[in-house]
Write a protein that holds these residues in place. Structure first.
Motif, PDB file in Angstrom:
ATOM      1  N   LEU A   1       0.844  -1.197  -0.071  1.00 56.01           N
ATOM      2  CA  LEU A   1       0.178   0.113  -0.193  1.00 56.01           C
ATOM      3  C   LEU A   1       0.822   1.154  -0.091  1.00 56.01           C
ATOM      4  O   LEU A   1       0.481   2.237  -0.378  1.00 56.01           O
ATOM      5  CB  LEU A   1      -0.992   0.016   1.110  1.00 56.01           C
ATOM      6  N   ILE A   2       2.035   1.112   0.765  1.00 58.51           N
ATOM      7  CA  ILE A   2       2.814   2.305   0.566  1.00 58.51           C
ATOM      8  C   ILE A   2       3.348   2.336  -0.947  1.00 58.51           C
ATOM      9  O   ILE A   2       3.619   3.577  -1.204  1.00 58.51           O
ATOM     10  CB  ILE A   2       4.171   2.205   1.533  1.00 58.51           C
ATOM     11  N   ALA A   3       3.686   1.566  -1.432  1.00 57.03           N
ATOM     12  CA  ALA A   3       4.162   1.624  -2.820  1.00 57.03           C
ATOM     13  C   ALA A   3       3.335   2.074  -3.675  1.00 57.03           C
ATOM     14  O   ALA A   3       3.338   2.988  -4.820  1.00 57.03           O
ATOM     15  CB  ALA A   3       4.716   0.257  -3.466  1.00 57.03           C
ATOM     16  N   MET A   4       1.781   1.829  -3.266  1.00 62.35           N
ATOM     17  CA  MET A   4       0.798   2.372  -4.133  1.00 62.35           C
ATOM     18  C   MET A   4       0.609   3.740  -4.105  1.00 62.35           C
ATOM     19  O   MET A   4      -0.348   4.305  -4.720  1.00 62.35           O
ATOM     20  CB  MET A   4      -0.386   1.480  -3.824  1.00 62.35           C
ATOM     21  N   THR A   5       1.513   4.442  -3.124  1.00 62.82           N
ATOM     22  CA  THR A   5       1.413   6.167  -3.071  1.00 62.82           C
ATOM     23  C   THR A   5       2.031   6.546  -4.480  1.00 62.82           C
ATOM     24  O   THR A   5       1.634   7.712  -4.656  1.00 62.82           O
ATOM     25  CB  THR A   5       1.801   6.472  -1.867  1.00 62.82           C
ATOM     26  N   TYR A   6       2.447   5.650  -5.329  1.00 66.67           N
ATOM     27  CA  TYR A   6       3.495   5.927  -6.334  1.00 66.67           C
ATOM     28  C   TYR A   6       4.400   6.958  -6.052  1.00 66.67           C
ATOM     29  O   TYR A   6       4.925   7.788  -6.871  1.00 66.67           O
ATOM     30  CB  TYR A   6       2.353   6.615  -7.578  1.00 66.67           C
ATOM     31  N   ASN A   7       4.665   7.299  -4.735  1.00 65.74           N
ATOM     32  CA  ASN A   7       5.776   8.371  -4.315  1.00 65.74           C
ATOM     33  C   ASN A   7       7.158   7.717  -4.529  1.00 65.74           C
ATOM     34  O   ASN A   7       7.617   6.571  -3.675  1.00 65.74           O
ATOM     35  CB  ASN A   7       5.335   8.664  -2.914  1.00 65.74           C
ATOM     36  N   VAL A   8       8.032   8.445  -5.496  1.00 70.19           N
ATOM     37  CA  VAL A   8       9.280   7.656  -5.561  1.00 70.19           C
ATOM     38  C   VAL A   8       9.938   7.593  -4.430  1.00 70.19           C
ATOM     39  O   VAL A   8      10.965   6.456  -4.259  1.00 70.19           O
ATOM     40  CB  VAL A   8      10.025   8.549  -6.628  1.00 70.19           C
ATOM     41  N   TYR A   9      10.062   8.648  -3.396  1.00 66.02           N
ATOM     42  CA  TYR A   9      10.783   8.480  -2.274  1.00 66.02           C
ATOM     43  C   TYR A   9      10.376   7.330  -1.241  1.00 66.02           C
ATOM     44  O   TYR A   9      11.153   6.741  -0.757  1.00 66.02           O
ATOM     45  CB  TYR A   9      10.784   9.900  -1.147  1.00 66.02           C
ATOM     46  N   LEU A  10       9.032   7.285  -1.284  1.00 64.09           N
ATOM     47  CA  LEU A  10       8.312   5.964  -0.295  1.00 64.09           C
ATOM     48  C   LEU A  10       8.593   4.794  -0.914  1.00 64.09           C
ATOM     49  O   LEU A  10       8.995   3.760  -0.136  1.00 64.09           O
ATOM     50  CB  LEU A  10       7.148   6.393   0.014  1.00 64.09           C
ATOM     51  N   ILE A  11       8.555   4.565  -2.198  1.00 57.81           N
ATOM     52  CA  ILE A  11       9.171   3.323  -2.767  1.00 57.81           C
ATOM     53  C   ILE A  11      10.507   2.955  -2.602  1.00 57.81           C
ATOM     54  O   ILE A  11      10.926   1.881  -2.153  1.00 57.81           O
ATOM     55  CB  ILE A  11       8.587   3.467  -4.597  1.00 57.81           C
ATOM     56  N   PHE A  12      11.297   3.952  -2.681  1.00 56.88           N
ATOM     57  CA  PHE A  12      12.852   3.833  -2.512  1.00 56.88           C
ATOM     58  C   PHE A  12      13.001   3.604  -1.084  1.00 56.88           C
ATOM     59  O   PHE A  12      13.782   2.589  -0.845  1.00 56.88           O
ATOM     60  CB  PHE A  12      13.564   5.094  -2.760  1.00 56.88           C
ATOM     61  N   ALA A  13      12.063   4.161  -0.150  1.00 56.36           N
ATOM     62  CA  ALA A  13      12.415   3.729   1.386  1.00 56.36           C
ATOM     63  C   ALA A  13      11.910   2.158   1.615  1.00 56.36           C
ATOM     64  O   ALA A  13      12.644   1.447   2.375  1.00 56.36           O
ATOM     65  CB  ALA A  13      11.619   4.529   2.364  1.00 56.36           C
ATOM     66  N   THR A  14      10.898   1.762   0.854  1.00 63.00           N
ATOM     67  CA  THR A  14      10.531   0.390   1.022  1.00 63.00           C
ATOM     68  C   THR A  14      11.325  -0.533   0.595  1.00 63.00           C
ATOM     69  O   THR A  14      11.838  -1.556   1.059  1.00 63.00           O
ATOM     70  CB  THR A  14       9.145   0.087   0.450  1.00 63.00           C
ATOM     71  N   VAL A  15      11.907  -0.281  -0.591  1.00 55.16           N
ATOM     72  CA  VAL A  15      13.063  -1.110  -1.360  1.00 55.16           C
ATOM     73  C   VAL A  15      14.376  -1.098  -0.518  1.00 55.16           C
ATOM     74  O   VAL A  15      15.114  -1.994  -0.289  1.00 55.16           O
ATOM     75  CB  VAL A  15      13.388  -0.591  -2.998  1.00 55.16           C
ATOM     76  N   LEU A  16      14.756   0.111   0.166  1.00 50.96           N
ATOM     77  CA  LEU A  16      15.895   0.277   0.821  1.00 50.96           C
ATOM     78  C   LEU A  16      15.918  -0.607   2.295  1.00 50.96           C
ATOM     79  O   LEU A  16      16.858  -1.110   2.400  1.00 50.96           O
ATOM     80  CB  LEU A  16      16.218   1.574   1.406  1.00 50.96           C
ATOM     81  N   GLY A  17      14.449  -0.471   2.692  1.00 51.72           N
ATOM     82  CA  GLY A  17      14.254  -1.378   3.895  1.00 51.72           C
ATOM     83  C   GLY A  17      14.420  -2.763   3.727  1.00 51.72           C
ATOM     84  O   GLY A  17      15.207  -3.664   4.430  1.00 51.72           O
ATOM     85  N   ALA A  18      13.868  -3.315   2.546  1.00 48.64           N
ATOM     86  CA  ALA A  18      14.017  -4.656   2.019  1.00 48.64           C
ATOM     87  C   ALA A  18      15.490  -5.081   2.020  1.00 48.64           C
ATOM     88  O   ALA A  18      15.954  -6.279   2.245  1.00 48.64           O
ATOM     89  CB  ALA A  18      13.139  -5.141   1.060  1.00 48.64           C
ATOM     90  N   ALA A  19      16.172  -4.121   1.314  1.00 47.40           N
ATOM     91  CA  ALA A  19      17.677  -4.484   0.902  1.00 47.40           C
ATOM     92  C   ALA A  19      18.452  -4.491   2.202  1.00 47.40           C
ATOM     93  O   ALA A  19      19.431  -5.362   2.713  1.00 47.40           O
ATOM     94  CB  ALA A  19      18.217  -3.365  -0.104  1.00 47.40           C
ATOM     95  N   LEU A  20      18.332  -3.519   3.110  1.00 49.51           N
ATOM     96  CA  LEU A  20      18.942  -3.638   4.406  1.00 49.51           C
ATOM     97  C   LEU A  20      18.736  -4.685   5.325  1.00 49.51           C
ATOM     98  O   LEU A  20      19.422  -5.489   5.999  1.00 49.51           O
ATOM     99  CB  LEU A  20      18.562  -2.265   5.350  1.00 49.51           C
TER     100      LEU A  20
END
Length: 181
Positions: free
Chosen positions: A138-157
């Motif tokens: 649902l966070i990714a569905m905001t289509y906000n580039v920064y929030l999507i990046f934060a989601t991917v960064l969290g998964a990678a970390l």
């Protein structure tokens, strides 16, 4: 009574000023202020609120991996061994089940029986991980580039911090070919 002095804007009760609203974008965007994350109460109103939101999303993104590895470390779950299909039927078994009418999905004979209390705990933890996954979607569905990046960064970390080993046999096995991840 003469109401001609009241313009349309004056009926809002705010002197023409509307309170900030959540931005709802259905396209890729980089909006920071007035972005709402999943809930209207998670309304980003400032740059510092945005930074804290990104930090929270990165932390949420690491949880899924952390929970799974905590179960493995505690002995309440174990990593699948290489070469074991984790109870899946082969294509020929599936065809036979369709032709004969016998149950296709049977409890696999491989594995260790889990007591009811631990099964309930594992089910609850699994439910939490699914909830976290949906929340991140649902966070990714905001289509906000920064929030999507934060989601991917969290998964990678989470992957970097909690996955220090690799099972080469499982990675290179014939069963792993054709699997997306």
């Amino acid at each position: 009574m003469d109401h001609s002095g009241h313009g349309m804007d004056d009926h809002s009760g705010h002197g023409g000023m509307e309170p900030p609203r959540c931005g709802m974008n259905m396209l890729w965007n980089s909006q920071i202020i007035d972005t709402c994350v999943v809930f209207p109460s998670w309304h980003i109103r400032s740059m510092s609120g945005f930074v804290w939101s990104c930090i929270a999303i990165v932390a949420i993104g690491t949880l899924d991996t952390r929970i799974a590895l905590a179960l493995v470390a505690s002995g309440k779950a174990k990593r699948p061994a290489s070469g074991i299909r984790s109870g899946r039927s082969s294509p020929s078994e599936e065809d036979a089940a369709l032709l004969t009418g016998r149950r296709m999905f049977q409890i696999p004979s491989v594995g260790t029986p889990v007591p009811t209390t631990l099964r309930l705990l594992r089910a609850a933890v699994y439910g939490v991980t699914v909830l976290i996954s949906f929340f991140l979607m649902l966070i990714a569905m905001t289509y906000n580039v920064y929030l999507i990046f934060a989601t991917v960064l969290g998964a990678a970390l989470g992957h970097i911090i909690f996955n220090g080993t690799i099972n080469i046999d499982a990675l290179l096995s014939e069963e792993a070919k054709g699997v997306c991840h």
